[in-house]
Scaffold this active site. Structure first.
Site, PDB file in Angstrom:
ATOM      1  N   ARG A   1       0.856  -1.185   0.000  1.00  0.00           N
ATOM      2  CA  ARG A   1       0.000   0.000   0.000  1.00  0.00           C
ATOM      3  C   ARG A   1       0.894   1.236   0.000  1.00  0.00           C
ATOM      4  O   ARG A   1       1.727   1.388   0.895  1.00  0.00           O
ATOM      5  CB  ARG A   1      -0.900  -0.021   1.241  1.00  0.00           C
ATOM      6  CG  ARG A   1      -1.691   1.240   1.408  1.00  0.00           C
ATOM      7  CD  ARG A   1      -2.652   1.239   2.609  1.00  0.00           C
ATOM      8  NE  ARG A   1      -3.274   2.553   2.640  1.00  0.00           N
ATOM      9  CZ  ARG A   1      -3.293   3.375   3.685  1.00  0.00           C
ATOM     10  NH1 ARG A   1      -2.798   2.996   4.847  1.00  0.00           N
ATOM     11  NH2 ARG A   1      -3.827   4.576   3.580  1.00  0.00           N
TER      12      ARG A   1
ATOM     13  N   HIS B   1      -2.753  10.892   1.089  1.00  0.00           N
ATOM     14  CA  HIS B   1      -2.174  10.645   2.406  1.00  0.00           C
ATOM     15  C   HIS B   1      -1.486  11.944   2.844  1.00  0.00           C
ATOM     16  O   HIS B   1      -0.273  11.993   3.025  1.00  0.00           O
ATOM     17  CB  HIS B   1      -1.236   9.442   2.371  1.00  0.00           C
ATOM     18  CG  HIS B   1      -1.007   8.792   3.703  1.00  0.00           C
ATOM     19  ND1 HIS B   1      -1.128   7.429   3.918  1.00  0.00           N
ATOM     20  CD2 HIS B   1      -0.679   9.313   4.902  1.00  0.00           C
ATOM     21  CE1 HIS B   1      -0.863   7.148   5.187  1.00  0.00           C
ATOM     22  NE2 HIS B   1      -0.565   8.292   5.813  1.00  0.00           N
TER      23      HIS B   1
ATOM     24  N   GLU C   1      -7.317   8.327   6.568  1.00  0.00           N
ATOM     25  CA  GLU C   1      -7.626   8.916   7.879  1.00  0.00           C
ATOM     26  C   GLU C   1      -8.204  10.330   7.804  1.00  0.00           C
ATOM     27  O   GLU C   1      -7.582  11.298   8.292  1.00  0.00           O
ATOM     28  CB  GLU C   1      -6.384   8.890   8.770  1.00  0.00           C
ATOM     29  CG  GLU C   1      -5.836   7.486   8.973  1.00  0.00           C
ATOM     30  CD  GLU C   1      -4.766   7.402  10.062  1.00  0.00           C
ATOM     31  OE1 GLU C   1      -4.274   8.451  10.507  1.00  0.00           O
ATOM     32  OE2 GLU C   1      -4.448   6.260  10.461  1.00  0.00           O
TER      33      GLU C   1
ATOM     34  N   ASN D   1      -7.368   1.382   9.873  1.00  0.00           N
ATOM     35  CA  ASN D   1      -6.072   1.678  10.489  1.00  0.00           C
ATOM     36  C   ASN D   1      -6.277   1.613  11.999  1.00  0.00           C
ATOM     37  O   ASN D   1      -7.102   2.361  12.541  1.00  0.00           O
ATOM     38  CB  ASN D   1      -5.591   3.092  10.131  1.00  0.00           C
ATOM     39  CG  ASN D   1      -5.248   3.253   8.656  1.00  0.00           C
ATOM     40  OD1 ASN D   1      -5.409   2.337   7.861  1.00  0.00           O
ATOM     41  ND2 ASN D   1      -4.770   4.431   8.301  1.00  0.00           N
TER      42      ASN D   1
ATOM     43  N   TYR E   1      -4.308   1.467  15.809  1.00  0.00           N
ATOM     44  CA  TYR E   1      -3.095   1.525  16.638  1.00  0.00           C
ATOM     45  C   TYR E   1      -3.389   1.315  18.112  1.00  0.00           C
ATOM     46  O   TYR E   1      -2.641   0.663  18.821  1.00  0.00           O
ATOM     47  CB  TYR E   1      -2.376   2.868  16.442  1.00  0.00           C
ATOM     48  CG  TYR E   1      -1.738   2.963  15.079  1.00  0.00           C
ATOM     49  CD1 TYR E   1      -0.478   2.428  14.836  1.00  0.00           C
ATOM     50  CD2 TYR E   1      -2.428   3.523  14.016  1.00  0.00           C
ATOM     51  CE1 TYR E   1       0.094   2.476  13.576  1.00  0.00           C
ATOM     52  CE2 TYR E   1      -1.863   3.572  12.745  1.00  0.00           C
ATOM     53  CZ  TYR E   1      -0.607   3.047  12.532  1.00  0.00           C
ATOM     54  OH  TYR E   1      -0.043   3.076  11.286  1.00  0.00           O
TER      55      TYR E   1
ATOM     56  N   GLU F   1      -3.476  -0.310   8.137  1.00  0.00           N
ATOM     57  CA  GLU F   1      -2.309   0.064   8.943  1.00  0.00           C
ATOM     58  C   GLU F   1      -2.435  -0.551  10.328  1.00  0.00           C
ATOM     59  O   GLU F   1      -3.497  -0.496  10.947  1.00  0.00           O
ATOM     60  CB  GLU F   1      -2.189   1.589   9.138  1.00  0.00           C
ATOM     61  CG  GLU F   1      -1.786   2.341   7.914  1.00  0.00           C
ATOM     62  CD  GLU F   1      -1.617   3.846   8.162  1.00  0.00           C
ATOM     63  OE1 GLU F   1      -1.339   4.253   9.311  1.00  0.00           O
ATOM     64  OE2 GLU F   1      -1.792   4.594   7.193  1.00  0.00           O
TER      65      GLU F   1
END
Ligand code: FCB
Length: 453
Positions: free
Chosen positions: A82, A126, A171, A295, A297, A353
């Site tokens: 990606r 991005h 995002e 994504n 985290y 991600e």
């Protein structure tokens, strides 16, 4: 049977293991071959904006080292990669004249990936908006929507004979709020109403780009990469529970609901009424996403508090954290994937991600990043459990291929499974990269063995 094989077997045939990157974080070549300036080129010049005082002018110099970097991907055995297109590299003024040399760079990259059996997943945005568009209001100006659609059309026509998988935006919550409310990202604006409007323009831009890609390339698969997190209350007090519902509305539902044909969530439209009155513009829209990119985290803990959302983030004392301070919480990852599947039933899900920053060191020419190995393996297990729960998870992109320019942290935070020596641009595969290679190889071997019986 090794642990790697046991884990590998839990991912279905055809599952794609990859890594993700972003143009500004790796490419460098900031003014090479006719590239225009982006808002990150400008933001990095602002005193104090980047904690280390660095810029992404060189970053990993991937613009010149792309062939070597695809070689690394092949060494890792990646099935997919990606990456993002730099909008000002292909359209230096944001609209109008295209830059042939910029487009040719992505042609070469895509061809090299395909020649190495690596499936390209392309993100259109991005975070590196052309500065020329920022000078005309950037994401705060309605005209950005058509500009993004035209940019998507250009790139889909150019690369769409070889690229099938597209993500419009990375995002949007971070673009809107880190960039226009908290001001820690480009363009560094600090105004809540502006940020909400930007989030709306981003969703309209997603719609314009998705339409453009699909009409240019009917076989294309269109997705989006959203940063999503379970939002939990810090205590079970009714005030904290209500705050967590608002946090979920702000971060998750504000983006997921309209893409799923429901319009903006009513509770959030009411909360944002002092700042925003254009919710109607997305009514009736359904994104029909071919896949949802997640994504992930960390989780978010919230308590009732201040600001337009009436909440504060809480950090649990004593929790395990990565070097960027984010709590390690793999069970929230599984819960998130299951929740998204239950509430929205996307056709396919990709983890676009997931990864961790650690203070890696090179010793005897090696980087033994066992903390990252442990982080990744616990998250792989969580993803495998989510697959067992019925989530149609089709692939997993580790953030990130190689240490790179981590936005406001400069190069001080290392997320790569490959180490970057910024002085020499030497790349070294870390222990986590080697372990990833073994997992991917074990997955392919297990699937081949299963197919043969
Ligand atoms: C995500 C960004 C990515 C990288 C990681 C650590 O929010 O999409 O570019 O900065 O965080």
């Amino acid at each position: 049977m090794s642990q790697g094989t046991t884990l590998a077997r839990r991912f279905p045939a055809g599952f794609l293991f990859g890594t993700a990157t972003a143009a500004y974080q790796i490419e460098g070549g900031h003014d090479a071959d006719g590239k225009g300036r982006s808002i990150w080129d400008t933001f990095c010049e602002r005193p104090g904006a980047i904690s280390t005082g660095e810029t992404g002018e060189i970053a990993c110099d991937h613009y010149h080292r792309w062939r070597e970097d695809v070689g690394l991907m092949r060494e890792l055995g990646l099935g997919a990669y990606r990456f993002s297109i730099s909008w000002p590299r292909v359209l230096p003024s944001g609209t109008g004249a295209q830059n042939e040399k910029g487009l040719a760079f992505y042609d070469r990259l895509v061809d090299e990936l395909l020649a190495n059996g690596i499936r390209p997943f392309v993100t259109l945005y991005h975070w590196d908006l052309p500065q020329a568009l920022q000078d005309r209001g950037g994401w705060t100006a309605p005209a950005v929507v058509d500009a993004f659609g035209a940019y998507a059309d250009l790139v889909a026509r150019r690369l769409g004979d070889r690229v099938t998988d597209w993500m419009t935006l990375n995002e949007p919550e971070v673009v809107a709020y880190a960039g226009h409310y908290v001001g820690v990202h480009a363009p560094g604006i600090r105004d809540f109403a502006t940020a909400v409007t930007v989030s709306h323009h981003l969703l309209l831009a997603h719609r314009a780009a998705a339409d453009a890609i699909r009409s240019a390339r009917p076989a294309a698969r269109v997705g989006i990469a959203l940063n999503l997190s379970p939002c939990e209350p810090a205590t079970d007090s009714p005030e904290d529970v209500a705050a967590a519902t608002r946090a979920d509305g702000y971060l998750n539902r504000w983006f997921l609901d309209p893409l799923d044909g429901r319009g903006y969530p009513k509770d959030m439209v009411a909360l944002y009424a002092p700042y925003f009155d254009r919710a109607r513009e997305l009514e009736g829209y359904h994104g029909h996403l071919d896949f949802l990119g997640v994504n992930y985290y960390t989780r978010r803990l919230t308590k009732a508090g201040e600001g337009p959302l009436g909440l504060d983030r809480v950090e649990r004392a004593g929790a395990e954290r990565t070097a960027i301070g984010w709590e390690v919480h793999p069970t929230s990852f599984r819960a998130l994937l299951v929740r998204v599947h239950r509430d929205y039933a996307p056709r396919e899900v990709f983890v676009t991600e997931n990864g961790a920053a650690y203070d890696d060191v090179v010793v005897d020419d090696r980087v033994d990043d066992q903390a990252r190995v442990s982080f990744l393996w616990r998250h792989f297990v969580a993803a495998a459990e989510a697959i067992g729960d019925g989530v149609p998870l089709r692939g997993y992109f580790i953030w990130t291929l190689m240490d790179n320019f981590e936005w406001a942290h400069g190069t001080s935070k290392r997320f790569g499974v490959v180490h970057t020596d910024y002085r020499t641009q030497r790349r070294r595969i870390k222990a986590s990269g080697h372990r990833y290679r073994e997992l991917i190889a074990a997955h392919l071997a297990a699937r081949a063995a299963a197919a043969a019986t």
